[in-house]
Scaffold this motif. Structure first.
Motif, PDB file in Angstrom:
ATOM      1  N   ARG A   1       0.855  -1.249  -0.039  1.00 35.10           N
ATOM      2  CA  ARG A   1      -0.075   0.079  -0.024  1.00 35.10           C
ATOM      3  C   ARG A   1       0.912   1.363   0.108  1.00 35.10           C
ATOM      4  O   ARG A   1       1.440   1.706   0.900  1.00 35.10           O
ATOM      5  N   LEU A   2       1.063   1.826  -0.926  1.00 33.90           N
ATOM      6  CA  LEU A   2       1.851   2.902  -1.365  1.00 33.90           C
ATOM      7  C   LEU A   2       1.305   4.225  -0.423  1.00 33.90           C
ATOM      8  O   LEU A   2       0.180   4.355  -0.337  1.00 33.90           O
ATOM      9  N   PRO A   3       2.240   5.260  -0.135  1.00 33.65           N
ATOM     10  CA  PRO A   3       1.623   6.738   0.168  1.00 33.65           C
ATOM     11  C   PRO A   3       0.992   7.368  -0.879  1.00 33.65           C
ATOM     12  O   PRO A   3       1.329   7.070  -2.172  1.00 33.65           O
ATOM     13  N   ILE A   4       0.166   8.176  -0.522  1.00 28.48           N
ATOM     14  CA  ILE A   4      -0.518   8.883  -1.704  1.00 28.48           C
ATOM     15  C   ILE A   4       0.598   9.650  -2.648  1.00 28.48           C
ATOM     16  O   ILE A   4       1.848  10.454  -2.163  1.00 28.48           O
TER      17      ILE A   4
ATOM     18  N   LYS B   1      -6.868   7.110   6.709  1.00 26.35           N
ATOM     19  CA  LYS B   1      -7.966   6.583   6.187  1.00 26.35           C
ATOM     20  C   LYS B   1      -7.702   5.419   5.303  1.00 26.35           C
ATOM     21  O   LYS B   1      -8.348   4.458   5.354  1.00 26.35           O
ATOM     22  N   LEU B   2      -6.603   5.614   4.467  1.00 30.39           N
ATOM     23  CA  LEU B   2      -6.047   4.395   3.706  1.00 30.39           C
ATOM     24  C   LEU B   2      -5.536   3.472   4.317  1.00 30.39           C
ATOM     25  O   LEU B   2      -5.617   2.179   4.062  1.00 30.39           O
TER      26      LEU B   2
ATOM     27  N   VAL C   1      -1.779  -1.250  -3.847  1.00 26.72           N
ATOM     28  CA  VAL C   1      -2.683  -0.229  -3.641  1.00 26.72           C
ATOM     29  C   VAL C   1      -2.011   1.298  -3.912  1.00 26.72           C
ATOM     30  O   VAL C   1      -1.005   1.513  -3.202  1.00 26.72           O
ATOM     31  N   VAL C   2      -2.342   1.718  -5.103  1.00 24.88           N
ATOM     32  CA  VAL C   2      -1.582   3.098  -5.325  1.00 24.88           C
ATOM     33  C   VAL C   2      -2.723   4.111  -5.356  1.00 24.88           C
ATOM     34  O   VAL C   2      -3.377   4.411  -6.327  1.00 24.88           O
ATOM     35  N   PRO C   3      -2.955   5.037  -4.213  1.00 27.02           N
ATOM     36  CA  PRO C   3      -3.549   6.224  -4.252  1.00 27.02           C
ATOM     37  C   PRO C   3      -3.080   7.532  -4.907  1.00 27.02           C
ATOM     38  O   PRO C   3      -1.610   7.676  -4.442  1.00 27.02           O
ATOM     39  N   ILE C   4      -3.593   8.248  -5.587  1.00 29.17           N
ATOM     40  CA  ILE C   4      -2.947   9.397  -6.365  1.00 29.17           C
ATOM     41  C   ILE C   4      -4.061  10.643  -6.201  1.00 29.17           C
ATOM     42  O   ILE C   4      -5.052  10.313  -6.450  1.00 29.17           O
TER      43      ILE C   4
ATOM     44  N   LEU D   1       7.642   3.354   1.559  1.00 27.99           N
ATOM     45  CA  LEU D   1       8.299   4.584   0.951  1.00 27.99           C
ATOM     46  C   LEU D   1       9.496   3.476   0.029  1.00 27.99           C
ATOM     47  O   LEU D   1       9.621   4.111  -1.277  1.00 27.99           O
ATOM     48  N   GLU D   2       9.755   2.249   0.212  1.00 29.38           N
ATOM     49  CA  GLU D   2      10.616   1.634  -0.554  1.00 29.38           C
ATOM     50  C   GLU D   2       9.852   1.199  -1.898  1.00 29.38           C
ATOM     51  O   GLU D   2      10.326   1.333  -3.211  1.00 29.38           O
ATOM     52  N   SER D   3       8.346   0.840  -1.483  1.00 27.80           N
ATOM     53  CA  SER D   3       7.643   0.461  -2.717  1.00 27.80           C
ATOM     54  C   SER D   3       7.557   1.770  -3.733  1.00 27.80           C
ATOM     55  O   SER D   3       7.246   1.600  -5.042  1.00 27.80           O
ATOM     56  N   ALA D   4       6.980   2.922  -3.145  1.00 30.16           N
ATOM     57  CA  ALA D   4       6.676   4.108  -3.798  1.00 30.16           C
ATOM     58  C   ALA D   4       8.109   4.659  -4.780  1.00 30.16           C
ATOM     59  O   ALA D   4       7.948   4.980  -5.799  1.00 30.16           O
TER      60      ALA D   4
END
Length: 196
Positions: free
Chosen positions: A30-33, A51-52, A111-114, A73-76
């Motif tokens: 689950r990546l950061p926004i 929320k995420l 999961v990638v929130p943008i 953070l590494e995933s992002a």
């Protein structure tokens, strides 16, 4: 006697499924926004991240070990590198980049929130002492389940242009957008189905 036997069987079945899940936990990234334009203030950013996080939270995961959460953070950072290479060839390559990331990380769910757009303008009126508020938020969420090769890419936007109201602030609209995206991508259902 039958009730005790049935209860014992249910307990053994639960323990067996928990043990199997612990052997092969589902890997979730689950990546950061990602902020494509303006970034909200820290309070709003933190509220959206919480929320995420709640949407992908599995109760009792520490005990059951149904899922392994990969470092966000590494995933992002990996996604950013993948996307930059693909973006030069195709500006709409984010879904493909997410699939590639899942492969590289050996992640089952990504999961990638943008947050695509985030703006708010307050105009003060000298005549009636009322402030006008114009705000616009556009968000996107990509959820990829590598186990089934299902990729869901949803966008949602909200705008407000009226007398100042806390329900028209960009912060409030961003929260509404991500609530809607969590619902439209069925993110909670995907996470909940891990237990089955």
């Amino acid at each position: 006697m039958k009730k005790i036997f049935a209860l014992t069987m249910i307990i053994m079945l639960c323990l067996t499924s928990s043990a199997l899940a612990a052997k092969n936990p589902v890997r979730i990234a689950r990546l950061p926004i990602m902020f494509l334009q303006n970034k909200p203030n820290e309070e709003t950013s933190n509220a959206l991240e919480v929320k995420l996080s709640r949407a992908v939270h599995i109760p009792l995961n520490e005990t059951l070990q149904l899922a392994e959460y990969l470092p966000p953070l590494e995933s992002a950072e990996k996604l950013q590198n993948i996307w930059q290479k693909m973006y030069a060839k195709n500006k709409k390559s984010m879904p493909d980049a997410v699939k590639t990331l899942a492969k590289d990380l050996n992640a089952d769910i990504v999961v990638v929130p943008i947050l695509r757009q985030y703006s708010q303008y307050v105009m003060h009126s000298n005549f009636n002492f009322e402030s006008k508020l114009a705000s616009f938020v556009s968000a996107e969420m990509i959820v990829y389940d590598k186990r089934t090769d299902d990729l869901i890419d949803k966008k949602f936007s909200r705008s407000f242009n009226d007398n100042f109201s806390q329900y028209g602030t960009a912060s409030y609209l961003a929260s509404e957008c991500f609530d809607k995206l969590i619902e439209n991508t069925e993110l909670r259902k995907t996470i909940h189905n891990i237990r089955n």
